[in-house]
Design an enzyme around this catalytic site. Sequence first.
Site, mmCIF file in Angstrom:
data_model
loop_
_atom_site.group_PDB
_atom_site.id
_atom_site.type_symbol
_atom_site.label_atom_id
_atom_site.label_comp_id
_atom_site.label_asym_id
_atom_site.label_seq_id
_atom_site.Cartn_x
_atom_site.Cartn_y
_atom_site.Cartn_z
ATOM 1 N N MET A 1 1.228 -1.513 0.539
ATOM 2 C CA MET A 1 -0.281 -0.243 -0.023
ATOM 3 C C MET A 1 0.878 0.976 0.164
ATOM 4 O O MET A 1 1.757 1.110 -0.229
ATOM 5 C CB MET A 1 -1.046 0.607 1.051
ATOM 6 C CG MET A 1 -1.564 -1.342 1.522
ATOM 7 S SD MET A 1 -3.141 -1.487 2.757
ATOM 8 C CE MET A 1 -4.066 0.794 2.824
ATOM 9 N N ASP B 1 -2.385 -5.166 1.379
ATOM 10 C CA ASP B 1 -1.558 -6.209 1.635
ATOM 11 C C ASP B 1 -2.476 -6.675 3.320
ATOM 12 O O ASP B 1 -2.439 -7.887 3.271
ATOM 13 C CB ASP B 1 -0.490 -6.500 1.724
ATOM 14 C CG ASP B 1 0.253 -5.391 1.914
ATOM 15 O OD1 ASP B 1 -0.575 -4.196 2.779
ATOM 16 O OD2 ASP B 1 1.938 -4.777 1.852
#
Length: 484
Positions: free
Chosen positions: A80, A237
């Site tokens: 991210m 994630d």
Amino acid sequence: MIFAGVDLGTSGIKVALVDEVGACLATAARRSHVDIPAPGWSEQDPDQWWQATSDCFDELAAAQPALMARLAGISFSGHMLGQVLLDRNNRPTTPCILWNDQRALAECDILLDRVPDIGWRTNGQPDPGLTAPKLLWLAQHKPAALDRADVLMLPKDYVRLHMTGERATEVSDASGTMLLDCKSGAWDDELLRAAGWDRARLPPLLTSWDTAGTLRATLCQRWGTPDRVVVAAGCGDNYAGALGVGAATPGRAALSIGTSGVLSAVDPVFHPAPDKAILTTPHAAPDAYLSMGVVMAATQALDWLASLTSTPAADLAGLAATRAQAGAQDCPLARPAITGVRTPHNRPDATATFGGIRAGHDKADLAYAVLEGVAMQFHEAHAAQSAAGVPISDIQAVGGGTRSPFWVGLIASLIGTEITVPENGDIAACLGGARLAKAALFPDALAEILSEQQVANARIAPDPAMAALLAERLERQRGLPMGV
């Protein structure tokens, strides 16, 4: 039916083919390269993500044609916070500045000055790893790249764009941009103004389980799939890792021991705690938020020591466990914050510190100190989240660090809670992505698909003797400085 979960990690990309009952039938993986052009910087070329992902699918198509012929859906877990700026031809205008980059420290102060309550509206206090400070940094240092940008997306969105030809992002990843109001899950005009961005250069905002397009016909032919393969939006994630072990309902948590470390706890209520550098965002599951206590360097800290000692990280973990069995009272203390500290101190400028090193200490002692130091950071994150009112009643450990039961045991002993290691915890992010792909095809079964628990491979309980030793060492470790 077969579902593919793509785990776009910082250090590598993995694709897993999963059947309808959640069993992983095949995997393929490729390493990724991180560029460090200056101290504290960390960036990647976005094109390598697609190259590695397509290589994985090429491998699976060659090795598992029967499985690929049954492929029904694809979705993603993605690292991210990195900005992916694309021009009108969908070409990157600048490298992606990663989540652990530290160059935008000054821009964090600018954001906080412009929106004093930003930490209570977004996922936390401004941090150089988040996207908005990077946009301000680029405006100052690379304005031409910013001006050429036609859209802002996130890393996994770029891979999905290559698969479908469609621009989109989704709420979990968007939460790390600091452009999204995390309580409502909507873009916020005041935040956009503060970051110097505008809605016209944002892609459509989806939920993680929404269909974001279908696989291009050329790729269907190349990989031997059916003519129509649904591609779901995917998620960040940590959300995918949580979903991979069924952490979709309140009280459940995933403790990820990967490059970074995150304790991701599902909360039915928005419990922001920016004063403790806890990230709080909409979850990739419906009607829930995810509270994240972050350890900036987990396996990365052990890998760093491995590179210094020319010893594989797995061997160092084994040496640390053996050292502990012989008694760890005299081992050095460590705060292995090689990429700063987030929860609970919010010190991106922090550096790693060791204390009590003597001439007789060896790499086994240092390895123990690193594993213990990371475990102590997880303890601090757990304590901060509990104090903020986040319910944490069931913890499952995932990620590469779970290959060391000793490391998981250190964490369990510090936080005083049993930790479950699921059967496929090392590929939890892939499994989470595959579950989102399945949910896109079967939305009526969304809650059931996302909350299904994995089989437990091990249950690691706190060790009272170890807990007593760690409590004493924790008091001394807290005296180590965070920077020089």
